[in-house]
Design a protein around this motif. Structure first.
Motif, PDB file in Angstrom:
ATOM      1  N   VAL A 176      -8.222 -22.989  -9.582  1.00  0.00           N
ATOM      2  CA  VAL A 176      -7.601 -22.234  -8.048  1.00  0.00           C
ATOM      3  C   VAL A 176      -6.712 -22.812  -7.475  1.00  0.00           C
ATOM      4  O   VAL A 176      -6.353 -24.319  -7.258  1.00  0.00           O
ATOM      5  N   VAL A 177      -5.986 -21.990  -7.513  1.00  0.00           N
ATOM      6  CA  VAL A 177      -4.613 -21.453  -7.215  1.00  0.00           C
ATOM      7  C   VAL A 177      -4.042 -21.118  -5.271  1.00  0.00           C
ATOM      8  O   VAL A 177      -4.808 -19.534  -5.269  1.00  0.00           O
ATOM      9  N   LYS A 178      -3.217 -22.174  -4.683  1.00  0.00           N
ATOM     10  CA  LYS A 178      -3.038 -20.801  -3.015  1.00  0.00           C
ATOM     11  C   LYS A 178      -1.696 -21.850  -3.075  1.00  0.00           C
ATOM     12  O   LYS A 178      -1.352 -22.599  -3.122  1.00  0.00           O
ATOM     13  N   SER A 206      -8.866 -19.623 -12.333  1.00  0.00           N
ATOM     14  CA  SER A 206     -10.027 -18.238 -12.138  1.00  0.00           C
ATOM     15  C   SER A 206      -9.740 -17.416 -10.418  1.00  0.00           C
ATOM     16  O   SER A 206     -10.317 -16.615 -10.925  1.00  0.00           O
ATOM     17  N   LEU A 207      -8.518 -18.594  -9.860  1.00  0.00           N
ATOM     18  CA  LEU A 207      -8.735 -17.524  -8.695  1.00  0.00           C
ATOM     19  C   LEU A 207      -7.257 -18.138  -8.157  1.00  0.00           C
ATOM     20  O   LEU A 207      -6.757 -19.347  -8.331  1.00  0.00           O
ATOM     21  N   VAL A 208      -6.646 -17.133  -7.692  1.00  0.00           N
ATOM     22  CA  VAL A 208      -4.961 -17.549  -7.143  1.00  0.00           C
ATOM     23  C   VAL A 208      -4.841 -16.654  -5.728  1.00  0.00           C
ATOM     24  O   VAL A 208      -6.042 -15.334  -6.116  1.00  0.00           O
ATOM     25  N   TRP A 218      -4.216 -12.197  -0.114  1.00  0.00           N
ATOM     26  CA  TRP A 218      -4.480 -11.973  -1.187  1.00  0.00           C
ATOM     27  C   TRP A 218      -5.579 -12.800  -1.917  1.00  0.00           C
ATOM     28  O   TRP A 218      -4.666 -14.103  -2.085  1.00  0.00           O
ATOM     29  N   ALA A 219      -6.078 -12.244  -2.676  1.00  0.00           N
ATOM     30  CA  ALA A 219      -7.339 -12.858  -3.356  1.00  0.00           C
ATOM     31  C   ALA A 219      -7.440 -12.682  -4.532  1.00  0.00           C
ATOM     32  O   ALA A 219      -7.729 -11.334  -4.978  1.00  0.00           O
ATOM     33  N   LEU A 220      -6.741 -13.295  -6.065  1.00  0.00           N
ATOM     34  CA  LEU A 220      -6.549 -12.284  -7.006  1.00  0.00           C
ATOM     35  C   LEU A 220      -7.604 -12.961  -8.248  1.00  0.00           C
ATOM     36  O   LEU A 220      -7.829 -14.564  -8.585  1.00  0.00           O
ATOM     37  N   GLY A 221      -8.112 -12.371  -8.340  1.00  0.00           N
ATOM     38  CA  GLY A 221      -9.429 -12.856  -9.825  1.00  0.00           C
ATOM     39  C   GLY A 221     -10.242 -12.465 -10.502  1.00  0.00           C
ATOM     40  O   GLY A 221      -9.724 -10.849 -11.019  1.00  0.00           O
ATOM     41  N   GLU A 267     -17.974 -18.435 -11.307  1.00  0.00           N
ATOM     42  CA  GLU A 267     -16.446 -17.432 -11.186  1.00  0.00           C
ATOM     43  C   GLU A 267     -17.198 -17.476 -10.106  1.00  0.00           C
ATOM     44  O   GLU A 267     -18.624 -16.063  -9.857  1.00  0.00           O
ATOM     45  N   LEU A 268     -16.178 -15.860  -8.791  1.00  0.00           N
ATOM     46  CA  LEU A 268     -16.589 -15.289  -7.922  1.00  0.00           C
ATOM     47  C   LEU A 268     -16.963 -13.583  -8.090  1.00  0.00           C
ATOM     48  O   LEU A 268     -16.202 -13.164  -8.670  1.00  0.00           O
ATOM     49  N   THR A 269     -17.328 -13.604  -7.328  1.00  0.00           N
ATOM     50  CA  THR A 269     -17.273 -11.995  -6.841  1.00  0.00           C
ATOM     51  C   THR A 269     -16.640 -11.709  -6.056  1.00  0.00           C
ATOM     52  O   THR A 269     -16.403 -12.006  -4.884  1.00  0.00           O
TER      53      THR A 269
END
Length: 305
Positions: A176-178, A206-208, A218-221, A267-269
């Protein structure tokens, strides 16, 4: 899953436009640890504190929030940051900071609490000698997952290439990156933040998440891309807003994806990603609505949704 936060802690000397001055515990990783504790987790915070009055103030603050603390004591005075609050609540900082953490101290904490989720970032991820201890530890087998917030402080970075190398090592290991749009502007000058986040996904996360201040996030994955606008709020100051966002991001991501009995993550939905971002921008909005780095409790976050 146990959560270990590693990084700097310091005393914030905050002055505002009205001339009020207050000394309050702070430091981005310390704020994240407090935020996680207020959201119902029991994080362990590994930091560098001197055996002085400022260090004792920071220790008491973290423990009162519900965080366990592993402090490496040295003769160096506890770090400080002078935060000046300007028009609109924006904060500017001047730091007097040292970051000294041995491999052994961090390895011992991981061995005691692993398998675990490790959060790192900010000054501690790029300032030596402690940055090398983090870089070594994140590759260990007991670190089941990792989150990373670069939280770039340009005034403290004297070797840009070395700092970028440290950032990229963390990006390639993190799940996870923010990063704020300002972080990305320093790391990838002139690039569109969301396009940069898309490239970072290919490095391993898996998530930025990209935060855009008052414009939202924004969230990207693997679910694609999700945008959530910021909450409207009367801003008192912005101290700790990104750290409160990060705490909510870690807590929510672990709740959605972590099988604590196996130490594994999924993983996130798209729906989960949107719900997670709503919690994050809400946590940040609560924090900017009051003075200092005061992340919300779980009850406050639930009530504000």
């Amino acid at each position: 899953m146990n959560v270990l936060v590693v990084g700097e802690s310091l005393l914030d000397i905050v002055s505002d436009t009205a001339g009020h001055v207050a000394a309050v515990p702070g430091g981005s990783p310390a704020n994240v640890a407090v935020g996680l504790a207020r959201l119902g987790l029991r994080p362990t915070f590994v930091t560098h504190l001197a055996p002085d009055d400022a260090g004792e103030t920071i220790r008491a603050h973290l423990e009162s929030a519900g965080a366990d603390i592993v402090a490496v004591d040295t003769a160096t005075p506890t770090s400080t940051a002078t935060a000046t609050i300007g028009t609109g609540g924006a904060a500017s900082y001047r730091f007097e900071i040292a970051w000294n953490l041995s491999d052994a101290a961090l390895d011992d904490a991981i061995a005691t609490h692993g398998p675990l989720h490790l959060h790192a970032g900010s000054i501690a991820a790029v300032m030596q000698p402690g940055a090398d201890a983090i870089a070594s530890a994140i590759e260990g087998p007991l670190v089941a997952s990792m989150s990373f917030d670069p939280n770039i402080r340009p005034g403290l970075i004297h070797d840009r290439e070395a700092a970028l190398h440290s950032v990229r090592r963390c990006l390639s290991r993190a799940d996870v990156v923010k990063a704020s749009d300002e972080d990305i502007a320093w790391i990838e000058p002139g690039e569109d933040p969301v396009k940069v986040a898309s490239r970072w996904l290919a490095l391993g996360p898996s998530l930025v998440v990209v935060t855009l201040g008052s414009d939202g996030a924004w969230a990207l994955g693997t679910f694609g891309q999700v945008f959530v606008p910021a909450r409207t709020v009367d801003v008192v100051d912005t101290v700790g807003a990104g750290d409160s966002f990060m705490s909510a991001l870690i807590a929510g991501w672990l709740a959605f994806t972590c099988d604590s009995s196996r130490g594994t993550v999924g993983e996130l939905t798209e729906e989960q990603a949107r719900d997670l971002l709503v919690d994050c921008v809400t946590a940040a909005a609560i924090t900017v609505g009051r003075r200092g780095a005061q992340p919300p409790t779980r009850a406050e976050l639930t009530a504000a949704r």
